[in-house]
Design a protein around this motif. Structure first.
Motif, PDB file in Angstrom:
ATOM      1  N   LYS A 133       0.669  -1.299  -0.097  1.00 27.53           N
ATOM      2  CA  LYS A 133      -0.291  -0.275  -0.408  1.00 27.53           C
ATOM      3  C   LYS A 133       0.815   1.340  -0.101  1.00 27.53           C
ATOM      4  N   ALA A 134       1.947   1.172   0.943  1.00 28.01           N
ATOM      5  CA  ALA A 134       2.805   2.179   0.427  1.00 28.01           C
ATOM      6  C   ALA A 134       3.058   2.695  -0.794  1.00 28.01           C
ATOM      7  N   LEU A 135       3.677   1.645  -1.270  1.00 25.18           N
ATOM      8  CA  LEU A 135       4.734   1.848  -2.203  1.00 25.18           C
ATOM      9  C   LEU A 135       3.809   1.877  -3.333  1.00 25.18           C
ATOM     10  N   GLN A 136       2.172   2.246  -3.419  1.00 28.22           N
ATOM     11  CA  GLN A 136       1.776   2.505  -4.607  1.00 28.22           C
ATOM     12  C   GLN A 136       2.372   3.046  -5.796  1.00 28.22           C
ATOM     13  N   PRO A 137       2.337   4.066  -5.204  1.00 30.73           N
ATOM     14  CA  PRO A 137       3.085   5.530  -5.760  1.00 30.73           C
ATOM     15  C   PRO A 137       3.900   5.226  -7.059  1.00 30.73           C
ATOM     16  N   VAL A 138       4.802   4.295  -6.397  1.00 28.47           N
ATOM     17  CA  VAL A 138       6.188   3.862  -7.327  1.00 28.47           C
ATOM     18  C   VAL A 138       5.573   2.015  -7.971  1.00 28.47           C
ATOM     19  N   MET A 139       4.730   1.457  -7.158  1.00 27.98           N
ATOM     20  CA  MET A 139       4.331  -0.500  -7.736  1.00 27.98           C
ATOM     21  C   MET A 139       4.549  -0.019  -9.580  1.00 27.98           C
ATOM     22  N   PRO A 140       4.228   0.974 -10.710  1.00 32.10           N
ATOM     23  CA  PRO A 140       4.211   0.068 -11.556  1.00 32.10           C
ATOM     24  C   PRO A 140       5.686   0.158 -11.947  1.00 32.10           C
ATOM     25  N   ALA A 141       6.357   0.733 -11.758  1.00 32.57           N
ATOM     26  CA  ALA A 141       7.957   0.712 -12.290  1.00 32.57           C
ATOM     27  C   ALA A 141       8.912   0.424 -10.844  1.00 32.57           C
ATOM     28  N   ILE A 142       8.024  -0.578 -10.077  1.00 36.45           N
ATOM     29  CA  ILE A 142       8.534  -2.117  -8.909  1.00 36.45           C
ATOM     30  C   ILE A 142       8.216  -3.225  -9.672  1.00 36.45           C
ATOM     31  N   ALA A 143       7.383  -3.353  -9.772  1.00 40.49           N
ATOM     32  CA  ALA A 143       6.338  -4.402 -10.182  1.00 40.49           C
ATOM     33  C   ALA A 143       6.784  -4.795 -12.177  1.00 40.49           C
ATOM     34  N   ALA A 146      11.834  -7.164 -13.790  1.00 38.44           N
ATOM     35  CA  ALA A 146      11.902  -8.371 -13.011  1.00 38.44           C
ATOM     36  C   ALA A 146      12.584  -8.036 -11.966  1.00 38.44           C
ATOM     37  N   VAL A 147      13.415  -7.493 -11.928  1.00 37.17           N
ATOM     38  CA  VAL A 147      14.679  -7.414 -10.361  1.00 37.17           C
ATOM     39  C   VAL A 147      13.543  -6.706  -9.297  1.00 37.17           C
ATOM     40  N   GLY A 148      12.170  -5.338 -10.287  1.00 34.78           N
ATOM     41  CA  GLY A 148      11.860  -5.348  -8.770  1.00 34.78           C
ATOM     42  C   GLY A 148      10.705  -6.302  -8.315  1.00 34.78           C
ATOM     43  N   ARG A 149      10.051  -7.623  -9.143  1.00 33.71           N
ATOM     44  CA  ARG A 149      10.106  -8.811  -8.672  1.00 33.71           C
ATOM     45  C   ARG A 149       9.843  -9.568  -7.980  1.00 33.71           C
ATOM     46  N   THR A 150      11.196  -9.517  -8.107  1.00 35.55           N
ATOM     47  CA  THR A 150      12.360 -10.892  -7.707  1.00 35.55           C
ATOM     48  C   THR A 150      12.259  -9.756  -5.845  1.00 35.55           C
ATOM     49  N   VAL A 151      12.729  -8.825  -5.940  1.00 31.74           N
ATOM     50  CA  VAL A 151      12.698  -8.256  -4.425  1.00 31.74           C
ATOM     51  C   VAL A 151      10.878  -8.480  -3.632  1.00 31.74           C
ATOM     52  N   LEU A 152      10.096  -8.060  -4.654  1.00 29.87           N
ATOM     53  CA  LEU A 152       8.466  -7.967  -4.361  1.00 29.87           C
ATOM     54  C   LEU A 152       7.904  -9.053  -3.678  1.00 29.87           C
ATOM     55  N   LEU A 153       8.205 -10.129  -4.359  1.00 25.10           N
ATOM     56  CA  LEU A 153       7.044 -11.118  -4.071  1.00 25.10           C
ATOM     57  C   LEU A 153       7.835 -12.779  -4.327  1.00 25.10           C
ATOM     58  N   SER A 165       4.613  -8.466 -16.313  1.00 22.87           N
ATOM     59  CA  SER A 165       4.772  -7.216 -15.323  1.00 22.87           C
ATOM     60  C   SER A 165       3.077  -6.818 -15.086  1.00 22.87           C
ATOM     61  N   GLN A 166       2.017  -6.963 -16.081  1.00 26.08           N
ATOM     62  CA  GLN A 166       1.045  -6.681 -16.088  1.00 26.08           C
ATOM     63  C   GLN A 166       0.615  -6.864 -14.532  1.00 26.08           C
ATOM     64  N   GLN A 167       0.248  -7.821 -14.641  1.00 27.11           N
ATOM     65  CA  GLN A 167      -0.560  -9.235 -13.696  1.00 27.11           C
ATOM     66  C   GLN A 167      -0.117  -9.215 -12.558  1.00 27.11           C
TER      67      GLN A 167
END
Length: 308
Positions: A133-143, A146-153, A165-167
């Protein structure tokens, strides 16, 4: 109540039930493959997606009642069903009640944790939701990377970098913006435990699928699930986290279609483990460690923010 839903395909009806913080979009990875053979009905549960919350309590019991009412209204009682995570528990509960569903596939169902597993589940998921929730403003860039998804999920996927990425972006949006999330999470962790279905009471096919690398509903919890649902057949997804439809979409599709077709099948025919299309490399240890450290750091940051 009126639930928002998507209906696609032809053939025998098949209900898809997502998990906590999800929506009918949680099935995007396999809905087309299922709709090629079945009349698929994917719903937004109350308080999720485009369906408003229930007016009173939101719990497994009330969600199960709402699903039953939906099926009754649309003349779908007795339909086959697939559930994921909390949805996996919901379809098990409806199978236990009898007369509501036909064949059932429950993927990584919640509600079978005990002892220390309860606070681990509750606090880890609660922290994850607050961070998302806190990261929503930058979520498109993170998710979106591939690197962002690896750290996030890594808590939810055994191969997060491979998720579309869109999923990932869409799922993180619903995860952060589900109004009944906190209430349902508390009910799942601390509410009524799942009742058992005595052996022989479920006559339709029942399959419980579990990812070997599930870090939300730990694989050891499958033992209690089978104790409470002795009529179930257990299927293991290798190299798979909490969502088989994300990590092993082809394998998940084959299992769902085979189990709900009421035809005999072997685990080997579903797995096809040598298929390059359905296999993916194991999670790098660095990715898992990095994701866990990020989760812990986020928890510390949230606690510090609250104290301030």
């Amino acid at each position: 109540m009126n639930m928002h839903y998507l209906r696609r395909g032809t053939g025998r009806p098949l209900l898809l039930v997502h998990g906590i913080g999800g929506s009918l979009g949680s099935w995007n990875t396999i809905i087309d493959a299922l709709a090629a053979e079945r009349d698929v009905i994917a719903v937004d549960l109350p308080g999720h997606g485009k369906t408003p919350p229930l007016p009173g309590e939101n719990s497994i019991g009330t969600l199960a009642d709402a699903l039953t009412a939906f099926l009754t209204t649309h003349d779908l009682l007795g339909t086959d069903a697939v559930g994921s995570s909390m949805g996996g528990r919901l379809v098990l509960e409806l199978a236990r009640r009898g007369g509501v569903l036909g064949a059932v596939v429950s993927l990584n169902p919640g509600g079978f944790w005990q002892g220390w597993e309860i606070p681990v589940f509750y606090h880890s998921v609660a922290i994850s939701q607050k961070l998302v929730k806190a990261l929503q403003p930058v979520m498109p860039a993170i998710a979106g990377s591939a690197v962002g998804r690896t750290v996030l999920l890594p808590q939810f996927s055994a191969q997060p970098w491979a998720i579309d990425s869109q999923q990932a972006i869409d799922e993180m949006h619903t995860f952060a913006n589900t109004p009944v999330f906190e209430e349902l999470l508390d009910r799942l962790a601390h509410g009524e435990v799942q009742k058992a279905a005595p052996q022989g009471s479920i006559t339709e096919p029942l399959v419980i699928g579990w990812g070997r690398q599930d870090r939300v509903c730990l694989p050891g919890q499958a033992r209690l699930a089978l104790e409470k649902f002795p009529d179930a057949r257990l299927y293991w997804f290798e190299n798979c986290g909490h969502f088989p439809q994300w990590d092993q979409p082809g394998e998940a599709t084959r299992l769902i279609l085979a189990a709900t077709s009421r035809h005999a099948f072997t685990d080997e025919s579903i797995a096809r483990r040598k298929s390059a299309k359905d296999s993916a490399p194991a999670v790098p240890k660095a990715a898992v460690i990095g994701g866990v450290l990020a989760l812990l750091a986020g928890g510390v940051w949230l606690l510090a923010s609250r104290r301030k």
